[in-house]
Design an enzyme around this catalytic site. Structure first.
Site, PDB file in Angstrom:
ATOM      1  N   GLU A  91      -4.992  16.460 -10.076  1.00 40.15           N
ATOM      2  CA  GLU A  91      -5.004  15.060  -9.655  1.00 40.15           C
ATOM      3  C   GLU A  91      -3.651  14.409  -9.851  1.00 40.15           C
ATOM      4  O   GLU A  91      -2.942  14.695 -10.813  1.00 40.15           O
ATOM      5  CB  GLU A  91      -5.967  14.267 -10.550  1.00 40.15           C
ATOM      6  CG  GLU A  91      -7.395  14.610 -10.345  1.00 40.15           C
ATOM      7  CD  GLU A  91      -8.288  13.804 -11.270  1.00 40.15           C
ATOM      8  OE1 GLU A  91      -7.903  12.690 -11.685  1.00 40.15           O
ATOM      9  OE2 GLU A  91      -9.387  14.306 -11.576  1.00 40.15           O
ATOM     10  N   CYS A 104       1.807   9.148 -10.880  1.00 40.85           N
ATOM     11  CA  CYS A 104       1.349   9.717 -12.140  1.00 40.85           C
ATOM     12  C   CYS A 104       1.039  11.187 -11.900  1.00 40.85           C
ATOM     13  O   CYS A 104       0.210  11.535 -11.061  1.00 40.85           O
ATOM     14  CB  CYS A 104       0.116   8.959 -12.612  1.00 40.85           C
ATOM     15  SG  CYS A 104      -0.607   9.644 -14.102  1.00 40.85           S
ATOM     16  N   CYS A 111      -6.828  20.869 -20.069  1.00 39.68           N
ATOM     17  CA  CYS A 111      -6.036  20.521 -21.250  1.00 39.68           C
ATOM     18  C   CYS A 111      -6.748  21.074 -22.471  1.00 39.68           C
ATOM     19  O   CYS A 111      -7.967  21.204 -22.477  1.00 39.68           O
ATOM     20  CB  CYS A 111      -5.948  18.987 -21.355  1.00 39.68           C
ATOM     21  SG  CYS A 111      -4.949  18.386 -22.735  1.00 39.68           S
ATOM     22  N   CYS A 115      -8.945  15.420 -26.836  1.00 38.83           N
ATOM     23  CA  CYS A 115      -9.145  13.997 -27.144  1.00 38.83           C
ATOM     24  C   CYS A 115     -10.550  13.580 -26.703  1.00 38.83           C
ATOM     25  O   CYS A 115     -10.990  13.913 -25.600  1.00 38.83           O
ATOM     26  CB  CYS A 115      -8.100  13.124 -26.442  1.00 38.83           C
ATOM     27  SG  CYS A 115      -6.419  13.501 -26.963  1.00 38.83           S
ATOM     28  N   CYS A 118     -11.356  11.606 -23.269  1.00 39.21           N
ATOM     29  CA  CYS A 118     -10.632  12.014 -22.065  1.00 39.21           C
ATOM     30  C   CYS A 118     -11.401  13.064 -21.267  1.00 39.21           C
ATOM     31  O   CYS A 118     -11.872  14.060 -21.824  1.00 39.21           O
ATOM     32  CB  CYS A 118      -9.262  12.566 -22.460  1.00 39.21           C
ATOM     33  SG  CYS A 118      -8.284  13.091 -21.046  1.00 39.21           S
ATOM     34  N   GLY A 158      -3.518  16.992 -18.645  1.00 43.11           N
ATOM     35  CA  GLY A 158      -2.690  17.952 -19.366  1.00 43.11           C
ATOM     36  C   GLY A 158      -1.795  17.305 -20.401  1.00 43.11           C
ATOM     37  O   GLY A 158      -1.593  16.096 -20.400  1.00 43.11           O
ATOM     38  N   GLU A 159      -1.282  18.159 -21.306  1.00 48.29           N
ATOM     39  CA  GLU A 159      -0.359  17.693 -22.340  1.00 48.29           C
ATOM     40  C   GLU A 159       1.030  18.242 -21.994  1.00 48.29           C
ATOM     41  O   GLU A 159       1.284  19.448 -22.130  1.00 48.29           O
ATOM     42  CB  GLU A 159      -0.838  18.183 -23.714  1.00 48.29           C
ATOM     43  CG  GLU A 159       0.173  18.024 -24.843  1.00 48.29           C
ATOM     44  CD  GLU A 159       0.797  16.633 -24.945  1.00 48.29           C
ATOM     45  OE1 GLU A 159       0.073  15.629 -24.873  1.00 48.29           O
ATOM     46  OE2 GLU A 159       2.034  16.560 -25.082  1.00 48.29           O
ATOM     47  N   SER A 190       4.313  11.185 -21.429  1.00 47.82           N
ATOM     48  CA  SER A 190       3.334  10.742 -22.424  1.00 47.82           C
ATOM     49  C   SER A 190       2.800  11.937 -23.196  1.00 47.82           C
ATOM     50  O   SER A 190       2.406  12.945 -22.614  1.00 47.82           O
ATOM     51  CB  SER A 190       2.187  10.033 -21.696  1.00 47.82           C
ATOM     52  OG  SER A 190       1.196   9.640 -22.610  1.00 47.82           O
ATOM     53  N   SER A 213       0.648   8.601 -27.409  1.00 47.24           N
ATOM     54  CA  SER A 213      -0.752   8.155 -27.405  1.00 47.24           C
ATOM     55  C   SER A 213      -1.213   8.059 -28.845  1.00 47.24           C
ATOM     56  O   SER A 213      -1.488   9.056 -29.494  1.00 47.24           O
ATOM     57  CB  SER A 213      -1.610   9.160 -26.642  1.00 47.24           C
ATOM     58  OG  SER A 213      -1.137   9.255 -25.321  1.00 47.24           O
ATOM     59  N   LEU A 214      -1.299   6.837 -29.330  1.00 49.43           N
ATOM     60  CA  LEU A 214      -1.586   6.617 -30.745  1.00 49.43           C
ATOM     61  C   LEU A 214      -3.088   6.412 -30.955  1.00 49.43           C
ATOM     62  O   LEU A 214      -3.731   7.156 -31.672  1.00 49.43           O
ATOM     63  CB  LEU A 214      -0.780   5.399 -31.202  1.00 49.43           C
ATOM     64  CG  LEU A 214      -0.513   5.222 -32.683  1.00 49.43           C
ATOM     65  CD1 LEU A 214       0.055   6.475 -33.310  1.00 49.43           C
ATOM     66  CD2 LEU A 214       0.438   4.050 -32.887  1.00 49.43           C
ATOM     67  N   HIS A 215      -3.634   5.375 -30.364  1.00 55.35           N
ATOM     68  CA  HIS A 215      -5.074   5.089 -30.320  1.00 55.35           C
ATOM     69  C   HIS A 215      -5.735   4.774 -31.659  1.00 55.35           C
ATOM     70  O   HIS A 215      -6.919   4.414 -31.688  1.00 55.35           O
ATOM     71  CB  HIS A 215      -5.863   6.209 -29.626  1.00 55.35           C
ATOM     72  CG  HIS A 215      -5.350   6.562 -28.261  1.00 55.35           C
ATOM     73  ND1 HIS A 215      -4.904   5.617 -27.364  1.00 55.35           N
ATOM     74  CD2 HIS A 215      -5.183   7.762 -27.636  1.00 55.35           C
ATOM     75  CE1 HIS A 215      -4.520   6.217 -26.262  1.00 55.35           C
ATOM     76  NE2 HIS A 215      -4.654   7.511 -26.394  1.00 55.35           N
ATOM     77  N   ASN A 289     -11.298   3.713 -20.501  1.00 55.62           N
ATOM     78  CA  ASN A 289     -11.986   3.927 -19.237  1.00 55.62           C
ATOM     79  C   ASN A 289     -13.200   4.802 -19.540  1.00 55.62           C
ATOM     80  O   ASN A 289     -13.027   5.978 -19.863  1.00 55.62           O
ATOM     81  CB  ASN A 289     -11.017   4.696 -18.325  1.00 55.62           C
ATOM     82  CG  ASN A 289     -11.042   4.196 -16.925  1.00 55.62           C
ATOM     83  OD1 ASN A 289     -12.076   3.803 -16.400  1.00 55.62           O
ATOM     84  ND2 ASN A 289      -9.878   4.217 -16.312  1.00 55.62           N
ATOM     85  N   CYS A 332      -8.117   9.835 -16.103  1.00 55.78           N
ATOM     86  CA  CYS A 332      -7.644  11.218 -16.000  1.00 55.78           C
ATOM     87  C   CYS A 332      -8.780  12.212 -15.877  1.00 55.78           C
ATOM     88  O   CYS A 332      -9.669  12.256 -16.713  1.00 55.78           O
ATOM     89  CB  CYS A 332      -6.875  11.619 -17.253  1.00 55.78           C
ATOM     90  SG  CYS A 332      -5.747  10.400 -17.853  1.00 55.78           S
TER      91      CYS A 332
HETATM   92  N1  SAH Z   1      -1.636  14.372 -22.818  1.00 56.44           N
HETATM   93  C1  SAH Z   1      -0.811  13.207 -22.672  1.00 56.44           C
HETATM   94  C2  SAH Z   1      -0.821  12.588 -21.305  1.00 56.44           C
HETATM   95  C3  SAH Z   1      -2.110  12.468 -20.545  1.00 56.44           C
HETATM   96  S1  SAH Z   1      -3.214  11.157 -20.778  1.00 56.44           S
HETATM   97  C4  SAH Z   1      -1.156  12.190 -23.716  1.00 56.44           C
HETATM   98  O1  SAH Z   1      -2.057  12.417 -24.497  1.00 56.44           O
HETATM   99  O2  SAH Z   1      -0.454  11.183 -23.818  1.00 56.44           O
HETATM  100  C5  SAH Z   1      -2.410   9.632 -20.505  1.00 56.44           C
HETATM  101  C6  SAH Z   1      -2.967   8.529 -21.402  1.00 56.44           C
HETATM  102  O3  SAH Z   1      -4.308   8.158 -21.019  1.00 56.44           O
HETATM  103  C7  SAH Z   1      -3.036   8.933 -22.854  1.00 56.44           C
HETATM  104  O4  SAH Z   1      -2.639   7.856 -23.659  1.00 56.44           O
HETATM  105  C8  SAH Z   1      -4.513   9.202 -23.033  1.00 56.44           C
HETATM  106  O5  SAH Z   1      -4.884   9.145 -24.378  1.00 56.44           O
HETATM  107  C9  SAH Z   1      -5.124   8.135 -22.167  1.00 56.44           C
HETATM  108  N2  SAH Z   1      -6.506   8.350 -21.757  1.00 56.44           N
HETATM  109  C10 SAH Z   1      -7.132   9.498 -21.455  1.00 56.44           C
HETATM  110  N3  SAH Z   1      -8.419   9.275 -21.107  1.00 56.44           N
HETATM  111  C11 SAH Z   1      -8.597   7.950 -21.183  1.00 56.44           C
HETATM  112  C12 SAH Z   1      -9.708   7.097 -20.947  1.00 56.44           C
HETATM  113  N4  SAH Z   1     -10.882   7.584 -20.557  1.00 56.44           N
HETATM  114  N5  SAH Z   1      -9.511   5.774 -21.130  1.00 56.44           N
HETATM  115  C13 SAH Z   1      -8.314   5.276 -21.506  1.00 56.44           C
HETATM  116  N6  SAH Z   1      -7.242   6.033 -21.745  1.00 56.44           N
HETATM  117  C14 SAH Z   1      -7.380   7.358 -21.593  1.00 56.44           C
END
Ligand code: SAH
Length: 343
Positions: A91, A104, A111, A115, A118, A158-159, A190, A213-215, A289, A332
């Protein structure tokens, strides 16, 4: 076979010399592939047929074709599902802003980072993408729209730092003056936070933006959302971020997806501010999301704004990411999963 579109101009020049061709042929070929995004040798009108035939025999010429394109009725965002030569799909997303358009890009099929929120990681890692396959996502969108892409974010499935060598080559080709020539400053990578790779990337001293990506603002909470946090502590991560800034002069972007009742409280905001307050950075808040396989719920609007204001009060630079393409499986990995289910 060698993947032609993943070669640098120097490598391509060496290939031409090996074949007994003049070195200016390399520049022509490179210009067709990367400057003009040609889909086949037939398009390369100033390339001799004999050379095109030799290339066909010796090299893979990777081209991605859209198998599905969805356009958001709300904001014009387009989501592409591309077929890869081996039958896999990836995608990419095109977002249009007043100041230009941004693609993007995905860096892997699937991946392995796991997470929790995701969709890309639910079935694990299928394989890494080649540099050409990452480039082609940008090229194929350019061909499809006929518009120049000004920004690229490696934030798709992907990472990217788990596919490090291919990522670096992709960045080199993407920003090369003989190709699309996208400015390094307009590229963001990212990562979920693979510390040694972040440091290695810092040492390359590129002018790209690193987004982390901290979260979550405590190790405990982060471990619940992101398995990678078992390997690297927040302490190590913050040191790696400081190092990135020190080496490149580029401020870090922190991504923080807000999940209702999980990481969006006043206490979370205070912890976050303390964690990153000393760094030269920018915070991007993303209302999570929701994906159908998990029961994470988006923070409410007022909670998002309150969280933002608390960070701002502590002097941080914060934006709330505008949600784009909500109506077209914006998160994603959702489009690919739907396609694989046959929907
Ligand atoms: N692997 C990389 C890049 C891909 S994801 C990373 O972890 O940064 C891009 C961003 O979208 C990351 O911050 C990821 O944590 C976030 N993300 C993935 N799924 C999501 C979702 N369902 N809602 C909000 N953010 C999401």
């Amino acid at each position: 076979m060698t993947d032609l579109k993943s070669l640098t101009l120097d490598e391509l020049t060496a290939e031409m010399q090996k074949m007994g061709e003049k070195s200016f042929r390399a520049k022509q070929l490179y210009g067709w592939m990367h400057g003009r995004q040609a889909v086949c040798y037939e398009e390369m009108t100033n390339l001799p047929r004999t050379l095109a035939d030799k290339c066909r025999e010796r090299y893979d010429y990777i081209v991605l074709k859209p198998v599905r394109v969805q356009e958001s009725a709300i904001d014009g965002t387009r989501k592409y599902l591309f077929a890869l030569p081996d039958g896999n799909t990836v995608e990419s997303v095109l977002m249009r802003y007043k100041h230009g358009s941004c693609v993007c890009v995905s860096s892997q099929v699937g991946c392995r980072m796991g997470c929790r929120f995701c969709a890309s990681t639910l079935d694990g890692l299928e394989r890494n993408l080649l540099p050409s396959e990452m480039l082609e996502q940008v090229y194929a969108v350019t061909r499809h729209t006929g518009e120049r892409v000004s920004n690229v974010v490696v934030m798709g499935s992907g990472e990217p730092l788990d596919n490090y060598d291919n990522l670096l080559r992709f960045l080199e080709l993407l920003t090369d003056e003989n190709g699309l020539h996208i400015s390094q400053r307009n590229v963001t990578v990212s990562t979920c936070g693979i510390v040694p790779r972040m440091r290695q990337l810092a040492d390359r001293q590129l002018q790209i933006t690193l987004a982390l990506s901290l979260h979550a603002a405590t190790d405990d909470r982060r471990r619940k959302l992101m398995p990678v946090a078992e390997r690297y502590s927040l302490n190590e991560l913050m040191e790696a971020c400081a190092y990135y800034f020190e080496r490149t002069g580029r401020r870090i972007t922190f991504e923080y997806s807000l999940v209702r009742g999980v990481n969006d409280s006043a206490e979370d905001a205070a912890l976050l501010a303390s964690l990153i307050g000393h760094l030269n950075c920018h915070v991007n808040l993303i209302p999570v999301n929701p994906i159908r396989e998990r029961d994470y719920v988006q923070s409410e609007r007022y909670a998002v704004n309150a969280f933002r204001d608390r960070l701002r009060d502590r002097g941080l630079n914060v934006t709330v990411r505008r949600e784009m393409g909500r109506d077209i499986d914006g998160a994603c990995g959702q489009l690919r999963r739907r396609y694989m289910r046959g929907e």
